[in-house]
Design a protein around this motif. Structure first.
Motif, mmCIF file in Angstrom:
data_model
loop_
_atom_site.group_PDB
_atom_site.id
_atom_site.type_symbol
_atom_site.label_atom_id
_atom_site.label_comp_id
_atom_site.label_asym_id
_atom_site.label_seq_id
_atom_site.Cartn_x
_atom_site.Cartn_y
_atom_site.Cartn_z
ATOM 1 N N ASN A 153 26.205 -59.329 6.429
ATOM 2 C CA ASN A 153 24.865 -59.471 6.994
ATOM 3 C C ASN A 153 23.951 -58.312 6.615
ATOM 4 O OD1 ASN A 153 25.501 -61.913 8.199
ATOM 5 N ND2 ASN A 153 26.108 -60.968 10.126
ATOM 6 N N HIS A 154 24.479 -57.095 6.558
ATOM 7 C CA HIS A 154 23.665 -55.947 6.127
ATOM 8 C C HIS A 154 23.226 -56.113 4.679
ATOM 9 C CE1 HIS A 154 23.660 -53.309 9.549
ATOM 10 N NE2 HIS A 154 24.977 -53.409 9.680
ATOM 11 N N ASN A 164 20.585 -58.807 4.394
ATOM 12 C CA ASN A 164 19.293 -58.322 4.856
ATOM 13 C C ASN A 164 18.622 -57.453 3.788
ATOM 14 O OD1 ASN A 164 18.047 -55.728 6.761
ATOM 15 N ND2 ASN A 164 17.181 -57.786 6.951
ATOM 16 N N ASP A 203 17.500 -59.755 0.884
ATOM 17 C CA ASP A 203 16.356 -60.566 1.305
ATOM 18 C C ASP A 203 15.082 -59.723 1.416
ATOM 19 O OD1 ASP A 203 17.883 -62.849 1.340
ATOM 20 O OD2 ASP A 203 18.140 -62.894 3.526
ATOM 21 N N ASP A 227 11.462 -59.809 3.207
ATOM 22 C CA ASP A 227 11.817 -59.843 4.628
ATOM 23 C C ASP A 227 11.857 -58.426 5.202
ATOM 24 O OD1 ASP A 227 12.107 -62.541 4.279
ATOM 25 O OD2 ASP A 227 14.266 -62.606 4.680
ATOM 26 N N LEU A 257 13.416 -55.266 7.010
ATOM 27 C CA LEU A 257 14.741 -54.664 7.139
ATOM 28 C C LEU A 257 15.112 -54.525 8.614
ATOM 29 C CD1 LEU A 257 14.518 -51.820 4.478
ATOM 30 C CD2 LEU A 257 15.978 -53.829 4.372
ATOM 31 N N ASN A 258 16.392 -54.692 8.927
ATOM 32 C CA ASN A 258 16.862 -54.518 10.302
ATOM 33 C C ASN A 258 16.806 -53.058 10.728
ATOM 34 O OD1 ASN A 258 17.379 -57.247 10.566
ATOM 35 N ND2 ASN A 258 19.486 -57.057 9.900
#
Length: 90
Positions: free
Chosen positions: A45-46, A49, A52, A58, A60-61
């Motif tokens: 998932n990192h 992210n 993306d 998108d 960033l988290n």
């Protein structure tokens, strides 16, 4: 001093006496740090992210600046462990 590995940490006083020990549970979760291979859904998932954010724009988290600090602290911790010295971060 802190002894740290993927399954636990031990906080010690300056004489090497354990003050506190925390261990990971045996359950599996998305944030499981017992994964010594480094390829779990959290890692996937990192990476998704990051890609993306680059490809699609998108958000960033976590800001790259924060990630850089986190990675540097991990490297400093590994260096301190290798040379068996404490590092004072001011």
């Amino acid at each position: 001093m802190i002894y740290l590995d993927r399954g636990r940490y031990v906080l010690m006083d300056l004489n090497g006496k354990a003050i506190k020990t925390e261990k990971e549970g045996s359950f599996k979760a998305a944030n499981d740090t017992n994964d010594s291979i480094g390829f779990d859904m959290l890692t996937v998932n990192h990476m998704r992210n990051l890609v993306d954010a680059i490809v699609k724009g998108d958000k960033l988290n976590s800001p790259i600046y924060d990630v850089g600090i986190s990675a540097q602290l991990c490297h400093l911790g590994n260096i301190a462990q290798d040379v068996k010295e404490s590092i004072k971060i001011i």
